[in-house]
Design a protein around this motif. Structure first.
Motif, short mmCIF file in Angstrom:
data_model
loop_
_atom_site.label_atom_id
_atom_site.label_comp_id
_atom_site.label_asym_id
_atom_site.label_seq_id
_atom_site.Cartn_x
_atom_site.Cartn_y
_atom_site.Cartn_z
N MET A 1 -15.98 -3.69 -22.97
CA MET A 1 -15.51 -4.49 -23.80
C MET A 1 -14.13 -3.79 -24.39
O MET A 1 -14.41 -2.67 -24.98
N THR A 2 -13.12 -4.34 -24.34
CA THR A 2 -11.90 -3.80 -25.02
C THR A 2 -11.86 -3.83 -26.42
O THR A 2 -12.84 -4.54 -27.29
N LEU A 3 -11.28 -2.92 -27.06
CA LEU A 3 -11.01 -3.16 -28.61
C LEU A 3 -10.59 -4.47 -29.25
O LEU A 3 -11.19 -4.84 -30.26
N TYR A 4 -9.55 -4.92 -28.42
CA TYR A 4 -9.20 -6.38 -28.70
C TYR A 4 -10.47 -7.18 -28.62
O TYR A 4 -10.65 -8.06 -29.81
N LEU B 1 -3.77 -3.34 -34.62
CA LEU B 1 -4.11 -3.46 -33.19
C LEU B 1 -2.79 -3.38 -32.44
O LEU B 1 -2.67 -2.44 -31.48
N ASP B 2 -2.09 -4.25 -32.77
CA ASP B 2 -0.64 -4.31 -31.81
C ASP B 2 0.37 -3.05 -32.14
O ASP B 2 0.97 -2.65 -31.25
N LEU B 3 0.47 -2.64 -33.23
CA LEU B 3 1.07 -1.38 -33.58
C LEU B 3 0.52 -0.45 -33.02
O LEU B 3 1.28 0.53 -32.49
N HIS B 4 -0.75 -0.11 -32.89
CA HIS B 4 -1.26 0.84 -32.38
C HIS B 4 -1.06 0.77 -30.82
O HIS B 4 -0.68 2.05 -30.14
N GLY B 5 -1.14 -0.24 -30.33
CA GLY B 5 -0.87 -0.43 -28.82
C GLY B 5 0.88 0.01 -28.46
O GLY B 5 1.01 0.37 -27.58
N LYS B 6 1.50 -0.35 -29.34
CA LYS B 6 3.05 -0.08 -28.96
C LYS B 6 3.39 1.54 -29.44
O LYS B 6 3.98 1.99 -28.57
N TYR B 7 2.77 2.17 -30.30
CA TYR B 7 3.32 3.45 -30.81
C TYR B 7 1.95 4.44 -30.06
O TYR B 7 2.33 5.76 -30.14
N GLY B 8 0.76 4.20 -30.07
CA GLY B 8 -0.25 5.00 -29.62
C GLY B 8 -0.72 6.03 -30.62
O GLY B 8 -1.42 7.03 -30.16
N TYR C 1 -3.90 0.93 -43.15
CA TYR C 1 -5.23 1.51 -43.46
C TYR C 1 -6.09 1.02 -42.08
O TYR C 1 -6.79 1.88 -41.50
N ALA C 2 -6.02 -0.37 -41.75
CA ALA C 2 -6.87 -0.75 -40.59
C ALA C 2 -6.28 -0.23 -39.14
O ALA C 2 -7.17 0.48 -38.42
N TRP C 3 -5.02 0.33 -39.18
CA TRP C 3 -4.17 0.91 -38.14
C TRP C 3 -4.90 2.49 -38.00
O TRP C 3 -5.49 2.84 -36.85
N CYS C 4 -5.08 3.12 -39.21
CA CYS C 4 -5.59 4.71 -39.08
C CYS C 4 -6.93 4.50 -38.68
O CYS C 4 -7.29 5.30 -37.69
N ALA C 5 -7.79 3.56 -39.13
CA ALA C 5 -9.27 3.30 -38.79
C ALA C 5 -9.42 3.21 -37.35
O ALA C 5 -10.23 3.86 -36.56
N LEU C 6 -8.54 2.28 -36.68
CA LEU C 6 -8.70 1.87 -35.43
C LEU C 6 -8.16 3.16 -34.49
O LEU C 6 -8.79 3.43 -33.26
N ALA C 7 -6.97 3.72 -35.14
CA ALA C 7 -6.70 5.02 -34.25
C ALA C 7 -7.52 6.09 -34.04
O ALA C 7 -7.98 6.49 -33.08
N LEU D 1 -10.94 5.38 -34.08
CA LEU D 1 -12.07 4.74 -33.28
C LEU D 1 -11.60 5.20 -31.75
O LEU D 1 -12.63 5.28 -31.00
N ASN D 2 -10.19 4.77 -31.61
CA ASN D 2 -9.76 5.14 -30.45
C ASN D 2 -9.39 6.89 -29.81
O ASN D 2 -8.88 6.85 -28.61
N GLY D 3 -9.72 7.51 -31.06
CA GLY D 3 -9.58 9.02 -30.60
C GLY D 3 -8.21 9.36 -30.46
O GLY D 3 -7.69 10.42 -29.95
N THR D 4 -7.32 8.72 -31.27
CA THR D 4 -5.91 9.02 -30.95
C THR D 4 -5.17 9.63 -32.42
O THR D 4 -4.00 9.64 -32.59
N ASN D 5 -5.84 9.77 -33.34
CA ASN D 5 -5.47 10.22 -34.82
C ASN D 5 -6.56 11.29 -35.02
O ASN D 5 -7.63 11.16 -34.90
#
Length: 414
Positions: free
Chosen positions: A1-4, A83-90, A402-408, A410-414
């Motif tokens: 299952m994807t993060l989306y 989530l969209d911003l995270h997908g764009k910038y990583g 804040y949500a972006w930081c939390a999702l990043a 979770l995704n192991g990129t921050n």
């Protein structure tokens, strides 16, 4: 299952709106010296924890913790934007760069104070280890006061909060030892520093009577700012600031003329700055002065390093072109130890635009702006990520960040 897919499930299967309402109540209305208030707060806190635990159990482990935090902080639209911003910038922002007037707080329909919700969100970022850079044209003393009052003395002196003041004249980072205060204007050469010093020396006692009696000098360390004694925006304020602008230009031209041996430095200064800025040209015309003169090349070179700005019916200001918010932000991030910056810049004016352009050109972050911003700021923000918010609603973007930081995380990129 994807993060989306997980986000979709989160906002479809759980009552996240009520969860956020409890979170806001608990965060912004702490227990009071009242048995009834205390009982209400305890009940809300218990319900908040129960709702969070349901999400944590449903998704399990670190993922459950992160998604519960996202749901408690951001609505569906903000979470998917994150989530969209995270997908764009990583990657997510590792520092916030924040203008104050007209951005964190807005004049007009609000009380011109930073909302409690916004201040609380800033403390939440600090707890996540995201440094705060307050980036303002205000004097340092003004900024110190509202920071300590709004964020608390402990956070302000933690070493994770920095202030770029007077639009880049200096950087103040409490708790940073020898780097606590950097006077960026000390690095200017003698031509620029000498002109500003000469203008400061004569700006009031050499002023025409109307300017001397109708203006006061703002308490800057370096920049020279004349403010009206009349109500900002009034006809009297406009008239005296127009005349103050002419006076300021004449002082700049006179000081430059002394250094360059110009026959008529004041006339050259009026002509140069009128050609560069239609608003200044309008002030000169309204004041009944002339801006018709030749500008020698040497004078143009020096004037280009000196910024003169008119804020109609509000202020006439002189600053050094080399001292701007973007330079101040870079110095501030250096003191904070942010080696690979990726910031969220929030601002509304052309001085903020320089930071936004720096962030875009260097791949160092994203930008957001209130909808009443200068048109060139709005054009830039809409052309990048369209993070435009309503006046007084900076918290909306902060929740997305804040949500972006939390999702990043979770995704192991921050």
């Amino acid at each position: 299952m994807t993060l989306y897919d997980r986000l979709y499930e989160l906002y479809t299967e759980f009552d996240t709106e009520t969860l956020r309402a409890y979170r806001e109540f608990v965060d912004l209305f702490p227990p009071l010296d009242s048995r009834v208030a205390l009982d209400s707060w305890d009940d809300a806190n218990a319900d908040l924890e129960e709702r969070r635990e349901r999400i944590e159990r449903a998704f399990g482990g670190d993922e459950g913790d992160a998604l519960a935090e996202v749901a408690a902080m951001a609505d569906r639209e903000s979470a998917f934007t994150a989530l969209d911003l995270h997908g764009k910038y990583g990657r997510a922002p590792n520092a916030l760069v924040l203008d104050v007037d007209e951005t964190l707080r807005s004049a007009g329909d609000t009380d011109n104070e930073i909302p409690r919700e916004t201040l609380h969100l800033l403390t939440e970022f600090a707890e996540r280890g995201v440094p705060l850079v307050i980036c303002t044209g205000q004097t340092l003393e003004n900024v110190k006061g509202f920071l300590i009052q709004g964020l608390g003395n402990e956070l302000v002196h933690s070493g994770d909060v920095s202030v770029v003041y007077e639009a880049g004249a200096g950087v103040f980072t409490p708790g940073s030892g020898a780097d606590t205060k950097r006077l960026l204007y000390d690095d200017l050469d003698d031509d620029v520093r000498g002109v500003v010093d000469r203008v400061r020396d004569g700006v009031l006692h050499e002023a025409p009577e109307r300017v001397r009696r109708g203006c006061h000098l703002q308490g800057n360390e370096f920049n020279v700012t004349l403010k009206p004694n009349y109500e900002t925006g009034s006809d009297d304020a406009e008239a005296v600031i127009d005349e103050a602008m002419v006076h300021l230009l004449d002082l700049v031209g006179g000081a430059a003329g002394e250094r360059l041996d110009l026959a008529d430095g004041p006339a050259a200064a009026r002509a140069y700055y009128a050609a560069a800025d239609p608003e200044i040209a309008g002030a000169i015309e309204r004041a009944g002065a002339s801006a018709d003169a030749d500008v020698p090349d040497a004078a143009a070179t020096l004037f280009d390093r000196l910024e003169v700005a008119l804020y109609r019916a509000d202020a006439a200001e002189l600053a050094a072109a080399e001292l701007h918010k973007a330079a101040g932000v870079e110095a501030s991030l250096d003191v904070l130890g942010v080696d690979d910056p990726f910031v969220c810049m929030m601002g509304d004016s052309k001085s903020d635009l320089r930071v936004m352009e720096w962030a875009e050109e260097t791949g160092s972050g994203v930008s957001a702006a209130p909808e009443h911003s200068s048109q060139n700021v709005l054009d830039h923000v809409r052309a990048t990520d369209d993070l435009v918010f309503a006046p007084g609603a900076a918290a909306d973007v902060l929740r997305t960040m804040y949500a972006w930081c939390a999702l990043a995380e979770l995704n192991g990129t921050n």
